[in-house]
Design a protein around this motif. Sequence first.
Motif, PDB file in Angstrom:
ATOM      1  N   GLY A 402       0.808  -1.211   0.000  1.00  0.00           N
ATOM      2  CA  GLY A 402       0.000   0.000   0.000  1.00  0.00           C
ATOM      3  C   GLY A 402       0.838   1.255   0.000  1.00  0.00           C
ATOM      4  N   LYS A 403       1.880   1.276   0.807  1.00  0.00           N
ATOM      5  CA  LYS A 403       2.752   2.449   0.857  1.00  0.00           C
ATOM      6  C   LYS A 403       3.476   2.634  -0.477  1.00  0.00           C
ATOM      7  CE  LYS A 403       3.616   2.345   5.865  1.00  0.00           C
ATOM      8  NZ  LYS A 403       2.702   3.448   6.136  1.00  0.00           N
ATOM      9  N   LEU A 404       3.931   1.548  -1.057  1.00  0.00           N
ATOM     10  CA  LEU A 404       4.614   1.628  -2.347  1.00  0.00           C
ATOM     11  C   LEU A 404       3.680   2.179  -3.422  1.00  0.00           C
ATOM     12  CD1 LEU A 404       6.583  -1.740  -2.226  1.00  0.00           C
ATOM     13  CD2 LEU A 404       7.605   0.543  -2.260  1.00  0.00           C
ATOM     14  N   ALA A 405       2.435   1.708  -3.436  1.00  0.00           N
ATOM     15  CA  ALA A 405       1.467   2.203  -4.420  1.00  0.00           C
ATOM     16  C   ALA A 405       1.220   3.691  -4.226  1.00  0.00           C
ATOM     17  CB  ALA A 405       0.157   1.426  -4.298  1.00  0.00           C
ATOM     18  N   ASP A 406       1.112   4.139  -2.987  1.00  0.00           N
ATOM     19  CA  ASP A 406       0.907   5.565  -2.722  1.00  0.00           C
ATOM     20  C   ASP A 406       2.100   6.397  -3.179  1.00  0.00           C
ATOM     21  OD1 ASP A 406      -1.620   5.254  -1.657  1.00  0.00           O
ATOM     22  OD2 ASP A 406      -0.919   5.093   0.409  1.00  0.00           O
ATOM     23  N   PHE A 459      -4.898  14.017  -0.919  1.00  0.00           N
ATOM     24  CA  PHE A 459      -5.530  13.028  -0.052  1.00  0.00           C
ATOM     25  C   PHE A 459      -4.683  11.764   0.113  1.00  0.00           C
ATOM     26  CE2 PHE A 459      -9.248  15.665  -0.639  1.00  0.00           C
ATOM     27  CZ  PHE A 459      -9.887  15.556   0.590  1.00  0.00           C
ATOM     28  N   LEU A 460      -3.472  11.775  -0.448  1.00  0.00           N
ATOM     29  CA  LEU A 460      -2.538  10.688  -0.152  1.00  0.00           C
ATOM     30  C   LEU A 460      -2.065  10.821   1.289  1.00  0.00           C
ATOM     31  CD1 LEU A 460      -0.347  10.661  -3.398  1.00  0.00           C
ATOM     32  CD2 LEU A 460      -1.853   8.820  -2.636  1.00  0.00           C
ATOM     33  N   PRO A 461      -1.602   9.722   1.889  1.00  0.00           N
ATOM     34  CA  PRO A 461      -1.032   9.839   3.238  1.00  0.00           C
ATOM     35  C   PRO A 461       0.121  10.844   3.262  1.00  0.00           C
ATOM     36  CG  PRO A 461      -1.382   7.535   2.677  1.00  0.00           C
ATOM     37  CD  PRO A 461      -1.634   8.324   1.428  1.00  0.00           C
ATOM     38  N   THR A 462       0.342  11.448   4.410  1.00  0.00           N
ATOM     39  CA  THR A 462       1.357  12.504   4.544  1.00  0.00           C
ATOM     40  C   THR A 462       2.725  12.043   4.062  1.00  0.00           C
ATOM     41  OG1 THR A 462       0.176  13.440   6.438  1.00  0.00           O
ATOM     42  CG2 THR A 462       2.490  14.056   6.185  1.00  0.00           C
ATOM     43  N   LEU A 463       3.107  10.827   4.419  1.00  0.00           N
ATOM     44  CA  LEU A 463       4.423  10.337   4.024  1.00  0.00           C
ATOM     45  C   LEU A 463       4.548  10.235   2.506  1.00  0.00           C
ATOM     46  CD1 LEU A 463       7.171   9.371   4.914  1.00  0.00           C
ATOM     47  CD2 LEU A 463       6.247   7.054   5.155  1.00  0.00           C
ATOM     48  N   ALA A 464       3.472   9.816   1.831  1.00  0.00           N
ATOM     49  CA  ALA A 464       3.513   9.716   0.373  1.00  0.00           C
ATOM     50  C   ALA A 464       3.676  11.092  -0.264  1.00  0.00           C
ATOM     51  CB  ALA A 464       2.240   9.041  -0.141  1.00  0.00           C
ATOM     52  N   LYS A 465       3.012  12.100   0.303  1.00  0.00           N
ATOM     53  CA  LYS A 465       3.178  13.467  -0.203  1.00  0.00           C
ATOM     54  C   LYS A 465       4.608  13.955   0.025  1.00  0.00           C
ATOM     55  CE  LYS A 465      -0.575  14.801   2.029  1.00  0.00           C
ATOM     56  NZ  LYS A 465      -1.715  15.579   2.554  1.00  0.00           N
ATOM     57  N   LEU A 466       5.150  13.631   1.191  1.00  0.00           N
ATOM     58  CA  LEU A 466       6.519  14.055   1.489  1.00  0.00           C
ATOM     59  C   LEU A 466       7.532  13.357   0.596  1.00  0.00           C
ATOM     60  CD1 LEU A 466       6.447  14.193   5.402  1.00  0.00           C
ATOM     61  CD2 LEU A 466       6.548  16.119   3.806  1.00  0.00           C
ATOM     62  N   VAL A 467       7.244  12.110   0.229  1.00  0.00           N
ATOM     63  CA  VAL A 467       8.162  11.376  -0.651  1.00  0.00           C
ATOM     64  C   VAL A 467       8.353  12.138  -1.965  1.00  0.00           C
ATOM     65  CG1 VAL A 467       8.355   9.335  -2.125  1.00  0.00           C
ATOM     66  CG2 VAL A 467       7.877   9.065   0.297  1.00  0.00           C
ATOM     67  N   ILE A 470      10.404  15.393  -1.210  1.00  0.00           N
ATOM     68  CA  ILE A 470      11.818  15.092  -0.956  1.00  0.00           C
ATOM     69  C   ILE A 470      12.496  14.590  -2.221  1.00  0.00           C
ATOM     70  CG2 ILE A 470      13.393  13.583   0.332  1.00  0.00           C
ATOM     71  CD1 ILE A 470      11.302  13.653   2.624  1.00  0.00           C
ATOM     72  N   TRP A 471      11.797  13.694  -2.941  1.00  0.00           N
ATOM     73  CA  TRP A 471      12.324  13.184  -4.204  1.00  0.00           C
ATOM     74  C   TRP A 471      12.555  14.333  -5.178  1.00  0.00           C
ATOM     75  CZ3 TRP A 471      14.465   8.897  -6.018  1.00  0.00           C
ATOM     76  CH2 TRP A 471      14.453   8.639  -7.383  1.00  0.00           C
ATOM     77  N   GLY A 472      11.600  15.273  -5.235  1.00  0.00           N
ATOM     78  CA  GLY A 472      11.741  16.429  -6.120  1.00  0.00           C
ATOM     79  C   GLY A 472      12.896  17.317  -5.706  1.00  0.00           C
ATOM     80  N   ALA A 473      13.090  17.502  -4.390  1.00  0.00           N
ATOM     81  CA  ALA A 473      14.198  18.330  -3.916  1.00  0.00           C
ATOM     82  C   ALA A 473      15.539  17.704  -4.280  1.00  0.00           C
ATOM     83  CB  ALA A 473      14.093  18.504  -2.395  1.00  0.00           C
ATOM     84  N   VAL A 474      15.638  16.385  -4.125  1.00  0.00           N
ATOM     85  CA  VAL A 474      16.860  15.680  -4.539  1.00  0.00           C
ATOM     86  C   VAL A 474      17.075  15.857  -6.045  1.00  0.00           C
ATOM     87  CG1 VAL A 474      17.943  13.415  -4.781  1.00  0.00           C
ATOM     88  CG2 VAL A 474      16.745  14.005  -2.661  1.00  0.00           C
ATOM     89  N   GLY A 475      15.985  15.776  -6.800  1.00  0.00           N
ATOM     90  CA  GLY A 475      16.071  15.962  -8.238  1.00  0.00           C
ATOM     91  C   GLY A 475      16.580  17.341  -8.612  1.00  0.00           C
ATOM     92  N   LEU A 476      16.118  18.366  -7.912  1.00  0.00           N
ATOM     93  CA  LEU A 476      16.574  19.732  -8.190  1.00  0.00           C
ATOM     94  C   LEU A 476      18.065  19.880  -7.893  1.00  0.00           C
ATOM     95  CD1 LEU A 476      13.600  21.881  -6.847  1.00  0.00           C
ATOM     96  CD2 LEU A 476      14.295  21.583  -9.237  1.00  0.00           C
ATOM     97  N   LEU A 477      18.516  19.275  -6.807  1.00  0.00           N
ATOM     98  CA  LEU A 477      19.941  19.332  -6.474  1.00  0.00           C
ATOM     99  C   LEU A 477      20.780  18.685  -7.582  1.00  0.00           C
ATOM    100  CD1 LEU A 477      19.906  18.451  -2.655  1.00  0.00           C
ATOM    101  CD2 LEU A 477      20.382  20.675  -3.698  1.00  0.00           C
ATOM    102  N   ILE A 478      20.309  17.540  -8.079  1.00  0.00           N
ATOM    103  CA  ILE A 478      21.033  16.862  -9.156  1.00  0.00           C
ATOM    104  C   ILE A 478      21.010  17.708 -10.430  1.00  0.00           C
ATOM    105  CG2 ILE A 478      21.031  14.845 -10.674  1.00  0.00           C
ATOM    106  CD1 ILE A 478      19.945  13.221  -8.318  1.00  0.00           C
ATOM    107  N   TYR A 479      19.826  18.305 -10.714  1.00  0.00           N
ATOM    108  CA  TYR A 479      19.706  19.103 -11.947  1.00  0.00           C
ATOM    109  C   TYR A 479      20.674  20.278 -11.932  1.00  0.00           C
ATOM    110  CZ  TYR A 479      17.922  22.204 -15.534  1.00  0.00           C
ATOM    111  OH  TYR A 479      17.829  23.031 -16.618  1.00  0.00           O
ATOM    112  N   PHE A 480      20.647  21.079 -10.854  1.00  0.00           N
ATOM    113  CA  PHE A 480      21.495  22.275 -10.818  1.00  0.00           C
ATOM    114  C   PHE A 480      22.952  21.938 -10.531  1.00  0.00           C
ATOM    115  CE2 PHE A 480      17.319  24.288 -10.081  1.00  0.00           C
ATOM    116  CZ  PHE A 480      17.373  25.243 -11.097  1.00  0.00           C
ATOM    117  N   GLY A 481      23.202  20.805  -9.869  1.00  0.00           N
ATOM    118  CA  GLY A 481      24.575  20.433  -9.576  1.00  0.00           C
ATOM    119  C   GLY A 481      25.259  19.672 -10.706  1.00  0.00           C
ATOM    120  N   TYR A 482      24.458  18.991 -11.546  1.00  0.00           N
ATOM    121  CA  TYR A 482      25.047  18.157 -12.606  1.00  0.00           C
ATOM    122  C   TYR A 482      24.400  18.386 -13.975  1.00  0.00           C
ATOM    123  CZ  TYR A 482      26.321  14.019 -15.309  1.00  0.00           C
ATOM    124  OH  TYR A 482      26.775  13.193 -16.303  1.00  0.00           O
TER     125      TYR A 482
END
Length: 525
Positions: A402-406, A459-467, A470-482
């Motif tokens: 369930g968490k993976l699907a979210d 309406f996704l669980p809070t952790l799924a929204k945070l994923v 956080i995933w997007g923030a990591v992506g931005l770091l990679i984009y601007f850094g590399y």
Amino acid sequence: MFLGRVKPLDAILATAEKKSLHRSLGAFQLTLLGIGAVIGTGIFVLTAEAAQKAGPAMMISFVIAGFVCAVAALCYSELAAMVPVSGSAYTYTYAVMGELLAWMVGWALILEYAVGASAVAVGWSGYFVGLLKSWGINFPTALAVGPSQGGILNLPAVGIALLVTGLLIIGTKESARFTSALVLVKVVALSIFVILTFPVLNGAHFEPFIPNGWGTYGVVGAAASIFFAYVGFDAVSTAAEETINPQRNVPIGLIGSLLFCTVFYLLVAAGAIGAMGADPVRDAAGHVLAPGSAELAAQCKAVVAGGMTEPLTCSKEALAHVLRTIGYERIGDLMGVAAFIALPSVVLMMMFGQTRIFFVMARDGLLPERLSDVHPKFRTPHIVTAFTGIVVTLAAAFLPVGKLADYSNSGTLFAFAMVALAVLILRRKDPSRKRPFRTPAVAIIAPMAIIGCIGLYLFLPTLAKLVLIIWGAVGLLIYFGYSRSRSHVGRGIIEVPELAADAPKSVGVPPMPGAPAPGSDAERD
């Protein structure tokens, strides 16, 4: 300005013109393609998750998720018909809204495909373990579920993920005929389920119909999770270039397949609810327990230890469990066999989509070009496939379905919202561009798709929204850094990746029934 970095649409469209596909698919073939692509993982795996959140009202959740998919699909179809080349939503966004947003969409699609493949692997594991138990073989709980459910790791999920990774690297092909048979297996199995459960429906099992309200752990929250059950509908959209009269047949295929699947899902849900009930499991204080939580797992064990039948919401093989509960032990086993046979092909398709997104982004210079290397013997992108396999395997080993699907849904919803926004922008930016398919009432449909995707995300669980954040923030770091400094477009290198000589010819993925073969322009990436 980075938002101004766009890959010229004319250069991308040159691919479609040089490698145009024969138009042969009608409305009926498109509808079958959509049905084959959609039915499977979600209904087999997430029924218990939906029941824990929404109870009998999960039937409403299926309708909500199907509607959001329908309006998103109509937007997807316009861009798929205009830009029928590899890269999916990533390529569309690159051509319309620029490199940064394209990067974010591609990054989100990686989350969708990789985590989605992990979710299917865990769902397959549940049916595999249940099937063994029915045959008198008790698979150790410590090796059947992750830590959140009282285990150490999910060994069967690890095994199937590694097996699929190996198949993708080697490039072993399954025939289209065998793939069509898998679709038939799924449809027949679910039809038998409906036929056997409807005679024993109990109206009392539908009351209270909405036990948990409409929130995150209610009807709309269940719809956000169930959205995973519809992923695959864009297979119809990406076949637009092969469609006779796409303006007429694409919406028929999309709406027809989604309507069929929604009705089918409702029948299956009604059968499951009416046969054994779908009451959410609660703690001693009467609070609903979160799906996939250690608390829910402990409460489920306590219920069974007390001599009661395992509730639907506790089962990891919900449909087979229902059939066994109402006296169809061996047919329940056959349901398990159907899932055992059919679900690995879904893992394979999702991992294939992941590797192709990685491949196209690497070819654009946004990821290390080493990732786009092709194996000299197998002609598959072996490095990125192996990396993807490791990520999928680790997620499947330790996290519940369930968490993976979210988590997967959070990436999917973001990507589809961007596609709908791209349609609106391109209508204003380039209104005279040839559109083989035009989204009907786009001023209404596109905003509905955007609002629907954002609404389900909220309406996704809070952790799924945070994923996703956080995933997007990591992506931005990679984009601007590399990525930004190495981007081909940023360096003035304009190319059409699909025409390159070193593109992988095949990654061994069986085409969906009636769908373009893997590696073709219209494939689902």
